[in-house]
Design a protein around this motif. Sequence first.
Motif, PDB file in Angstrom:
ATOM      1  N   LEU A 130     -19.788 -28.648 -50.792  1.00 19.82           N
ATOM      2  CA  LEU A 130     -20.900 -29.518 -50.393  1.00 19.82           C
ATOM      3  C   LEU A 130     -20.544 -30.309 -49.145  1.00 19.82           C
ATOM      4  O   LEU A 130     -21.342 -30.454 -48.218  1.00 19.82           O
ATOM      5  CB  LEU A 130     -21.246 -30.459 -51.550  1.00 19.82           C
ATOM      6  CG  LEU A 130     -22.450 -31.383 -51.337  1.00 19.82           C
ATOM      7  CD1 LEU A 130     -23.724 -30.553 -51.151  1.00 19.82           C
ATOM      8  CD2 LEU A 130     -22.603 -32.341 -52.517  1.00 19.82           C
ATOM      9  N   LYS A 131     -19.299 -30.783 -49.132  1.00 19.75           N
ATOM     10  CA  LYS A 131     -18.843 -31.577 -47.984  1.00 19.75           C
ATOM     11  C   LYS A 131     -18.809 -30.710 -46.725  1.00 19.75           C
ATOM     12  O   LYS A 131     -19.231 -31.141 -45.642  1.00 19.75           O
ATOM     13  CB  LYS A 131     -17.441 -32.121 -48.280  1.00 19.75           C
ATOM     14  CG  LYS A 131     -17.025 -33.269 -47.379  1.00 19.75           C
ATOM     15  CD  LYS A 131     -17.432 -34.589 -47.984  1.00 19.75           C
ATOM     16  CE  LYS A 131     -16.758 -35.733 -47.239  1.00 19.75           C
ATOM     17  NZ  LYS A 131     -17.153 -37.029 -47.804  1.00 19.75           N
ATOM     18  N   ARG A 132     -18.291 -29.498 -46.915  1.00 19.89           N
ATOM     19  CA  ARG A 132     -18.236 -28.597 -45.763  1.00 19.89           C
ATOM     20  C   ARG A 132     -19.634 -28.234 -45.283  1.00 19.89           C
ATOM     21  O   ARG A 132     -19.871 -28.117 -44.080  1.00 19.89           O
ATOM     22  CB  ARG A 132     -17.457 -27.331 -46.129  1.00 19.89           C
ATOM     23  CG  ARG A 132     -15.967 -27.575 -46.238  1.00 19.89           C
ATOM     24  CD  ARG A 132     -15.229 -26.347 -46.697  1.00 19.89           C
ATOM     25  NE  ARG A 132     -13.796 -26.624 -46.857  1.00 19.89           N
ATOM     26  CZ  ARG A 132     -12.924 -25.764 -47.387  1.00 19.89           C
ATOM     27  NH1 ARG A 132     -13.364 -24.580 -47.802  1.00 19.89           N
ATOM     28  NH2 ARG A 132     -11.659 -26.097 -47.487  1.00 19.89           N
ATOM     29  N   ARG A 139     -22.672 -30.947 -37.859  1.00 21.10           N
ATOM     30  CA  ARG A 139     -22.265 -30.338 -36.596  1.00 21.10           C
ATOM     31  C   ARG A 139     -23.456 -29.643 -35.921  1.00 21.10           C
ATOM     32  O   ARG A 139     -23.654 -29.764 -34.709  1.00 21.10           O
ATOM     33  CB  ARG A 139     -21.142 -29.330 -36.845  1.00 21.10           C
ATOM     34  CG  ARG A 139     -20.555 -28.727 -35.577  1.00 21.10           C
ATOM     35  CD  ARG A 139     -19.471 -27.713 -35.914  1.00 21.10           C
ATOM     36  NE  ARG A 139     -20.008 -26.598 -36.659  1.00 21.10           N
ATOM     37  CZ  ARG A 139     -20.667 -25.581 -36.088  1.00 21.10           C
ATOM     38  NH1 ARG A 139     -20.864 -25.564 -34.771  1.00 21.10           N
ATOM     39  NH2 ARG A 139     -21.131 -24.588 -36.822  1.00 21.10           N
ATOM     40  N   MET A 140     -24.249 -28.939 -36.736  1.00 20.76           N
ATOM     41  CA  MET A 140     -25.424 -28.263 -36.177  1.00 20.76           C
ATOM     42  C   MET A 140     -26.435 -29.278 -35.638  1.00 20.76           C
ATOM     43  O   MET A 140     -27.048 -29.063 -34.586  1.00 20.76           O
ATOM     44  CB  MET A 140     -26.075 -27.381 -37.263  1.00 20.76           C
ATOM     45  CG  MET A 140     -25.235 -26.161 -37.626  1.00 20.76           C
ATOM     46  SD  MET A 140     -25.914 -25.254 -39.037  1.00 20.76           S
ATOM     47  CE  MET A 140     -27.466 -24.693 -38.365  1.00 20.76           C
ATOM     48  N   GLU A 143     -25.075 -30.535 -32.384  1.00 19.74           N
ATOM     49  CA  GLU A 143     -25.269 -29.527 -31.335  1.00 19.74           C
ATOM     50  C   GLU A 143     -26.735 -29.461 -30.915  1.00 19.74           C
ATOM     51  O   GLU A 143     -27.048 -29.363 -29.725  1.00 19.74           O
ATOM     52  CB  GLU A 143     -24.792 -28.157 -31.825  1.00 19.74           C
ATOM     53  CG  GLU A 143     -23.281 -28.030 -31.920  1.00 19.74           C
ATOM     54  CD  GLU A 143     -22.851 -26.656 -32.391  1.00 19.74           C
ATOM     55  OE1 GLU A 143     -23.738 -25.807 -32.644  1.00 19.74           O
ATOM     56  OE2 GLU A 143     -21.628 -26.424 -32.495  1.00 19.74           O
ATOM     57  N   ALA A 144     -27.620 -29.511 -31.920  1.00 22.78           N
ATOM     58  CA  ALA A 144     -29.053 -29.491 -31.611  1.00 22.78           C
ATOM     59  C   ALA A 144     -29.441 -30.729 -30.795  1.00 22.78           C
ATOM     60  O   ALA A 144     -30.235 -30.635 -29.853  1.00 22.78           O
ATOM     61  CB  ALA A 144     -29.859 -29.428 -32.896  1.00 22.78           C
ATOM     62  N   LYS A 145     -28.833 -31.854 -31.172  1.00 21.04           N
ATOM     63  CA  LYS A 145     -29.113 -33.096 -30.445  1.00 21.04           C
ATOM     64  C   LYS A 145     -28.622 -32.998 -28.998  1.00 21.04           C
ATOM     65  O   LYS A 145     -29.306 -33.437 -28.062  1.00 21.04           O
ATOM     66  CB  LYS A 145     -28.439 -34.266 -31.158  1.00 21.04           C
ATOM     67  CG  LYS A 145     -28.827 -35.628 -30.599  1.00 21.04           C
ATOM     68  CD  LYS A 145     -28.197 -36.735 -31.423  1.00 21.04           C
ATOM     69  CE  LYS A 145     -28.586 -38.106 -30.843  1.00 21.04           C
ATOM     70  NZ  LYS A 145     -27.963 -39.210 -31.616  1.00 21.04           N
ATOM     71  N   LYS A 146     -27.418 -32.408 -28.846  1.00 23.48           N
ATOM     72  CA  LYS A 146     -26.878 -32.244 -27.487  1.00 23.48           C
ATOM     73  C   LYS A 146     -27.746 -31.287 -26.677  1.00 23.48           C
ATOM     74  O   LYS A 146     -28.010 -31.531 -25.496  1.00 23.48           O
ATOM     75  CB  LYS A 146     -25.446 -31.701 -27.554  1.00 23.48           C
ATOM     76  CG  LYS A 146     -24.428 -32.743 -28.003  1.00 23.48           C
ATOM     77  CD  LYS A 146     -23.033 -32.137 -28.073  1.00 23.48           C
ATOM     78  CE  LYS A 146     -22.008 -33.160 -28.564  1.00 23.48           C
ATOM     79  NZ  LYS A 146     -20.663 -32.557 -28.685  1.00 23.48           N
TER      80      LYS A 146
END
Length: 485
Positions: A130-132, A139-140, A143-146
């Motif tokens: 769940l943590k992963r 992280r996604m 990345e989407a925000k970036k």
Amino acid sequence: MKIEKRILLKRYLDESIYGNPTLFTGNQDAIFVLDLDGCLVEVNPAFEDLSEYIAEESRQLNLQMLFPNEKSAKAFHFFQKALLGQFQNFDCKMTNKTGRILDLDVMFIPISVNNQIVGVSAVVKDITHLKRRHEEVRRMEEEAKKREETYRNLVEYSPDAVIIARGKEILFINETGVRLLGATKKEDILFKKILDIVHPDFYEAAQKRMNIATSGEATDFYEYKLIRLDGTIFAAEVKGIPTIYQNMPARYIIFRDITTREKTLELLLNAEKLHIAGQLAAGIAHEVRNPLTVIKGFLQLMETQLDNKLYFDIIQAEMDRIELILSELLVLAKPQDFKFEKEDLKTLIEDVKTLIGTEASMNNVQIDIVNEYKNLIVKCDKNQLKQVLINFLKNAIEAMPKGGFITIEVKKHSISKVKMLIKDTGSGMPQHILKRIGEPFFTTKESGTGLGIMISKQIIENHNGSIHFWSDQKGTIIEMILPTT
């Protein structure tokens, strides 16, 4: 004291394990029990599977051994609070027997016997996956925000005006679009609908193209009339591209002001007309002038032999007019040699007023001069500039058959330029005629050639100046801007 409490703890565990096995041994959650020193006293099978320690091995462990060094202090902190009778719930990492680090959700539950805290029961859930998954989602999202930030920056600083819309709603506009639509801030546009900036004549076309882009197809550039916030209308080309904005389908709309391009095309068209007119004029002038010279010569011979002088005067006047037209045609066809010299603009204007004064008086027209300068020197071809003023003043006089006023104003335009305005009080010109002023052979006069204003514009432009026309029911204004020395 600790020994007594450990005995109580052991008795409690014996009763729990054998008296209610589903509570401890049959529980799917991993459970281990700690004594007051933080040493493991008992574990259930689920903990054995999780830690990969068998029960005998587990009983040799304590908190410090179970949790990595940097986490043991955290675990021990919550353990101490549990010994005070407080339930504790926290996330922590644990190292199992094979060295694999697990992410756990840990709950410390105080064990109380006879109103005494004798130990702590730890209920553990493995949340590694769940943590992963959360880490992957985070992280996604980052990345989407970036990507969105990069996308936003590309759009924000695009030289083209850009709107992002969904349906008829405007979701985003860049700074170029804000300036082009005459707004001071983005909010002025974001509270509007997309059709609010489209001229009503183009609603149907805009709706069709919205549907095309919404269905997932890009549209080609199409010319619209758009409306600025101040109500002014301008020509623009618009293109719609399907896109994703805020994780939902949207339209990426590019729009460009093409007013300047249209004006450039119009200038090129007029230049081409002028070139063709010049070639045509040169051919006509030369072809007509030769037989005209012969006719004039024989006419003079005939004049001495016939008595009716009136007819000869009429013929002579008409031939003089033909020669005048031919001269204007040759001016159009052949570039003139300019003799630029420093001239006093005030003196030049007064000379023209004197020349045209008699004709103005005969037509009941008064000419006034308003000059901001006492001495203003311009570098010009005096005769050519006089010809321009005479042409415009004659046109103004003819525009007022019942009389009126002409005002010649000389004003400062900038540090190195002067503005000269010729205003009349005639009935003015409709816009469709005003737009064609200066075109070769376009005239509203029965006896006009349509070349005078065009040649005058050419003279002003050869002086590195510019000329503009305004007209309404109150009269016409001609503005000439010339460089000063």
